[in-house]
Design a protein around this motif. Structure first.
Motif, short mmCIF file in Angstrom:
data_model
loop_
_atom_site.label_atom_id
_atom_site.label_comp_id
_atom_site.label_asym_id
_atom_site.label_seq_id
_atom_site.Cartn_x
_atom_site.Cartn_y
_atom_site.Cartn_z
N HIS A 168 31.77 29.51 65.12
CA HIS A 168 33.02 29.06 64.52
C HIS A 168 34.12 30.11 64.69
CE1 HIS A 168 31.15 25.56 62.77
NE2 HIS A 168 30.24 26.30 62.17
N ARG A 169 35.36 29.67 64.56
CA ARG A 169 36.48 30.58 64.59
C ARG A 169 36.46 31.47 63.35
NH1 ARG A 169 42.17 28.09 66.48
NH2 ARG A 169 40.65 27.24 67.95
N GLU A 170 36.75 32.75 63.53
CA GLU A 170 36.70 33.71 62.43
C GLU A 170 37.92 34.60 62.40
OE1 GLU A 170 33.04 35.75 63.35
OE2 GLU A 170 34.05 37.23 64.62
N PHE A 171 38.24 35.09 61.21
CA PHE A 171 39.39 35.97 61.02
C PHE A 171 39.13 37.34 61.64
CE2 PHE A 171 42.92 38.01 59.15
CZ PHE A 171 42.48 39.19 58.57
N VAL A 172 40.17 37.93 62.23
CA VAL A 172 40.07 39.27 62.81
C VAL A 172 41.04 40.23 62.11
CG1 VAL A 172 40.38 40.67 64.89
CG2 VAL A 172 39.36 38.39 65.06
N ALA A 173 42.32 39.91 62.15
CA ALA A 173 43.34 40.81 61.58
C ALA A 173 44.60 40.01 61.31
CB ALA A 173 43.63 41.96 62.54
N GLU A 192 56.53 31.33 52.48
CA GLU A 192 57.59 32.09 51.83
C GLU A 192 57.20 33.53 51.51
OE1 GLU A 192 58.74 30.27 48.19
OE2 GLU A 192 60.30 31.75 47.71
N TYR A 193 55.92 33.79 51.28
CA TYR A 193 55.51 35.08 50.73
C TYR A 193 55.15 36.12 51.79
CZ TYR A 193 55.38 32.22 46.58
OH TYR A 193 55.72 31.36 45.56
N ASP A 194 55.40 37.36 51.44
CA ASP A 194 55.15 38.48 52.35
C ASP A 194 53.72 38.99 52.12
OD1 ASP A 194 56.40 41.87 52.74
OD2 ASP A 194 55.61 40.47 54.24
N VAL A 195 52.76 38.27 52.67
CA VAL A 195 51.36 38.62 52.51
C VAL A 195 50.66 38.51 53.85
CG1 VAL A 195 51.23 37.90 50.10
CG2 VAL A 195 50.72 36.25 51.92
N ALA A 196 49.56 39.24 53.99
CA ALA A 196 48.74 39.14 55.20
C ALA A 196 47.65 38.10 54.94
CB ALA A 196 48.13 40.49 55.53
N ARG A 197 47.82 36.92 55.51
CA ARG A 197 46.90 35.80 55.27
C ARG A 197 45.63 35.99 56.07
NH1 ARG A 197 48.95 33.05 50.85
NH2 ARG A 197 51.14 32.56 51.16
N THR A 198 44.53 35.44 55.56
CA THR A 198 43.24 35.59 56.26
C THR A 198 42.52 34.27 56.49
OG1 THR A 198 42.05 35.95 54.19
CG2 THR A 198 42.93 37.91 55.29
N GLY A 199 43.01 33.18 55.93
CA GLY A 199 42.34 31.90 56.06
C GLY A 199 42.92 31.06 57.19
N ILE A 200 42.04 30.35 57.89
CA ILE A 200 42.49 29.51 58.99
C ILE A 200 43.54 28.51 58.50
CG2 ILE A 200 41.76 27.67 60.56
CD1 ILE A 200 39.15 29.17 60.95
N GLY A 201 43.36 27.95 57.32
CA GLY A 201 44.27 26.98 56.77
C GLY A 201 45.61 27.55 56.32
N ASP A 202 45.75 28.87 56.32
CA ASP A 202 47.01 29.50 55.90
C ASP A 202 48.06 29.51 56.99
OD1 ASP A 202 45.12 32.02 54.11
OD2 ASP A 202 45.96 30.12 53.39
#
Length: 131
Positions: free
Chosen positions: A49-54, A107-117
């Motif tokens: 499956h696809r996975e988060f890296v950075a 809108e938010y200044d965050v580093a997202r990690t979820g595919i759905g984000d």
């Protein structure tokens, strides 16, 4: 229409380095202000499956990494805030995958990690690490 385009990748021996680059077009207008995208890298190894890296936030201030790449991969943002890079050092055969770049126009200044984000995705670029 938002567009995400990756470049870089290729084949390298274990222990080597590669860099990927990604540019995301488009901005969102929220609360009276235009926002560029926060961006992230994901990968999909063969048969998995696809996975988060950075990931990096839209300001470039916040970063997130998967445990498997911490200390080896570095994500950075160019001054135009539309282009990011992923520097990959000490590559291992298990890093072999198709790497995808994605853009988060929220809108938010965050580093997202979820595919759905993430709302927009690139086509992917192959990284192959031989032992």
């Amino acid at each position: 229409q938002a567009q995400v385009v990756e470049s870089g990748g290729g084949q390298v021996q274990a222990g080597g380095s590669l860099s990927l680059s990604c540019t995301a077009s488009g901005r969102t207008f929220i609360g009276g202000t235009f926002h560029n995208a926060g961006m992230g890298w994901f990968r999909q190894p063969p048969g998995k499956h696809r996975e988060f890296v950075a990931a990096i936030s839209k300001s470039g201030e916040f970063r997130a990494y998967a445990d498997s790449v911490k200390g080896r991969f570095t994500v950075s943002m160019e001054n135009d805030r539309n282009t990011i890079s992923l520097r990959m050092d000490n590559l291992k055969p298990e890093d072999t995958a198709v790497y995808f770049c994605a853009a988060d126009y929220g809108e938010y200044d965050v580093a997202r990690t979820g595919i759905g984000d993430f709302q927009a995705w690139g086509q992917g670029t192959q990284v192959t690490v031989s032992s």
